[in-house]
Write a protein that holds these residues in place. Structure first.
Motif, short mmCIF file in Angstrom:
data_model
loop_
_atom_site.label_atom_id
_atom_site.label_comp_id
_atom_site.label_asym_id
_atom_site.label_seq_id
_atom_site.Cartn_x
_atom_site.Cartn_y
_atom_site.Cartn_z
N GLU A 8 -3.49 -4.77 4.04
CA GLU A 8 -3.37 -4.71 5.49
C GLU A 8 -4.74 -4.91 6.14
O GLU A 8 -5.75 -4.36 5.65
CB GLU A 8 -2.79 -3.37 5.93
CG GLU A 8 -1.39 -3.09 5.39
CD GLU A 8 -0.34 -4.06 5.90
OE1 GLU A 8 -0.41 -4.41 7.10
OE2 GLU A 8 0.54 -4.44 5.12
N ILE A 9 -4.77 -5.69 7.22
CA ILE A 9 -6.06 -5.99 7.86
C ILE A 9 -6.12 -5.56 9.32
O ILE A 9 -7.11 -5.80 9.99
CB ILE A 9 -6.41 -7.49 7.74
CG1 ILE A 9 -5.33 -8.37 8.41
CG2 ILE A 9 -6.59 -7.89 6.30
CD1 ILE A 9 -5.72 -9.84 8.48
N ARG A 15 -2.72 2.02 5.07
CA ARG A 15 -1.49 2.12 4.31
C ARG A 15 -1.30 0.90 3.42
O ARG A 15 -1.91 -0.14 3.63
CB ARG A 15 -0.29 2.26 5.25
CG ARG A 15 -0.21 3.56 6.01
CD ARG A 15 0.89 3.56 7.05
NE ARG A 15 0.55 2.72 8.20
CZ ARG A 15 1.31 2.56 9.28
NH1 ARG A 15 2.49 3.19 9.35
NH2 ARG A 15 0.93 1.80 10.27
N VAL A 16 -0.41 1.03 2.46
CA VAL A 16 -0.04 -0.10 1.62
C VAL A 16 1.48 -0.09 1.49
O VAL A 16 2.12 0.97 1.54
CB VAL A 16 -0.73 -0.03 0.23
CG1 VAL A 16 -0.24 1.17 -0.57
CG2 VAL A 16 -0.53 -1.32 -0.56
N SER A 17 2.07 -1.26 1.34
CA SER A 17 3.52 -1.40 1.41
C SER A 17 4.25 -1.07 0.12
O SER A 17 5.48 -0.95 0.10
CB SER A 17 3.89 -2.82 1.84
OG SER A 17 3.36 -3.76 0.90
N GLU A 36 -2.78 -8.08 -3.73
CA GLU A 36 -4.13 -8.47 -3.32
C GLU A 36 -5.14 -7.43 -3.79
O GLU A 36 -4.85 -6.22 -3.76
CB GLU A 36 -4.19 -8.61 -1.79
CG GLU A 36 -5.54 -9.10 -1.28
CD GLU A 36 -5.58 -9.29 0.23
OE1 GLU A 36 -6.70 -9.46 0.75
OE2 GLU A 36 -4.52 -9.26 0.89
N PRO A 37 -6.32 -7.85 -4.22
CA PRO A 37 -7.33 -6.88 -4.65
C PRO A 37 -7.58 -5.80 -3.59
O PRO A 37 -7.69 -6.09 -2.39
CB PRO A 37 -8.58 -7.74 -4.87
CG PRO A 37 -8.05 -9.09 -5.21
CD PRO A 37 -6.80 -9.25 -4.39
N SER A 38 -7.64 -4.56 -4.05
CA SER A 38 -7.92 -3.38 -3.21
C SER A 38 -6.84 -3.10 -2.17
O SER A 38 -7.08 -2.34 -1.23
CB SER A 38 -9.28 -3.52 -2.51
OG SER A 38 -10.32 -3.66 -3.46
N ALA A 39 -5.66 -3.69 -2.32
CA ALA A 39 -4.60 -3.47 -1.33
C ALA A 39 -4.25 -1.99 -1.18
O ALA A 39 -3.93 -1.52 -0.09
CB ALA A 39 -3.36 -4.27 -1.70
N GLY A 40 -4.31 -1.25 -2.28
CA GLY A 40 -3.93 0.16 -2.22
C GLY A 40 -5.08 1.13 -2.12
O GLY A 40 -4.87 2.35 -2.09
#
Length: 367
Positions: A8-9, A15-17, A36-40
């Protein structure tokens, strides 16, 4: 199904989905997950946890979109992400398109299928994927309002709880749905004077019975709103018409009559806000003044309590995500008319009547 999880940007959106546990369940069900890298990272999940769950960490956001047929997010895509979509892809996220004309038109041009958490309806008529974030936003609204009432933040210098010999702060809550009820719970717990205004008198009756005289309830009318708002220290906007723009209950003229240093927290900002003076803000720049009244209009409030919010959100979204991945869009919505209500856009057409009405564009029924 190949499922993509972008980072998320949106401003201060942590948060992450999809959690690693969710990724593991999807992987065991035979699906492929690209993250995506570091998404969580903002929610406390490492890339290694996703790898151990069976997901693949992509080299970039672009690779996630390139690989996946189903993109699952938390918040609506920003315009900078829209060029990554391709026709036929499925987007599953919060959308709130009724208040976002430019994004609506941009997504229509991509010819994706866009399914909104907030308009999906359960069999009992509730909004199962909107509820958990509404509960968090409602609870946070009082916390945020109490903070900005501090003199140092530009507020009136009022303590909502009061102290012996000094009356507590006056909180007015516009709306008695999930957000309003959650805000009421926290405001009453703090010891504030609380007035709840709502259209549905049965809902007011429920809250009145629940709090047994500790709150004031009023049926909505222009006079009732004006009287309450002008006497308030903190006003919380908690009005929702699913999929549609929020009704403007508080005019600029009413705001001008509010106490100097009073605070407005408009949780309905996602749908345009219920104050005429509402505009969307960010966590980096959350407040602004109108006629001496401090306005808070952050549209992703739960994003700053991501550990709680991610678990609460994914608890609600995962069963639908698994159905989408296993059955595909057409089968999933044909078997569940409430899920079909979540489809806002499909193949370049608007399939949600409220979104079409908000923008004066043609509506095409999905079923």
């Amino acid at each position: 199904m190949v499922i993509g999880v972008p980072k998320e940007i949106k401003d201060h959106e942590y948060r992450v989905s999809l959690t690693p546990d969710g990724a593991s369940a999807l992987h065991k069900a035979g699906h492929t997950i690209w993250v995506e890298p570091s998404a969580g990272a903002g929610s406390g999940f490492t890339d290694d946890e996703y790898r151990q769950a069976g997901a693949t960490i992509a080299s970039s956001k672009a690779e996630v979109f390139e690989r996946a047929g189903l993109i699952v997010k938390v918040k609506e895509p920003l315009l900078s992400e829209c060029s990554l979509f391709r026709p036929g892809q499925v987007l599953f996220t919060y959308l709130h398109l009724a208040s976002l004309p430019e994004l609506t038109k941009t997504l229509l041009d991509t010819k994706i299928t866009a399914i909104a958490y907030e308009t999906t309806v359960a069999r009992d008529g509730s909004l199962p994927m909107l509820r958990p974030m509404s509960e968090i936003a409602g609870r946070m609204s009082v916390q945020v309002g109490a903070h900005y009432l501090e003199k140092l933040q530009g507020g009136r210098g009022v303590l909502l709880a009061g102290v012996p010999g000094v009356e507590p702060g006056n909180v007015v809550i516009l709306g008695a749905g999930v957000v309003g009820a959650s805000a009421t719970r926290i405001a009453v717990g703090l010891g504030a004077q609380v007035t709840v205004i709502n259209l549905d008198v049965d809902r007011l009756r429920y809250l009145d019975d629940l709090y047994q005289g500790r709150i004031v309830t009023r049926a909505v009318s222009e006079a009732a709103v004006e009287q309450a708002v002008c006497a308030a220290d903190l006003v919380i906007g908690a009005v929702l018409i699913p999929g549609a723009k929020a009704p403007r209950l508080v005019s600029r003229a009413m705001v001008a009559r509010m106490k100097p240093g009073a605070v407005v927290v408009d949780v309905s900002v996602d749908q345009g806000g219920c104050f005429e003076t509402t505009k969307a803000t960010t966590h980096s720049d959350p407040v602004y003044l109108v006629d001496g009244v401090l306005h808070y209009g952050v549209a992703n409030m739960p994003g700053i309590v991501p550990r709680t919010s991610t678990f609460a959100l994914t608890n609600a979204t995962f069963p639908y995500l698994l159905r989408l991945a296993s059955e595909g869009v057409d089968r999933a919505i044909q078997s569940d008319p409430g899920f079909a209500k979540g489809v806002n856009l499909k193949n370049g057409q608007i399939t949600c009547a409220e979104v079409a009405d908000a923008h004066g564009l043609p509506f095409t029924p999905i079923l």
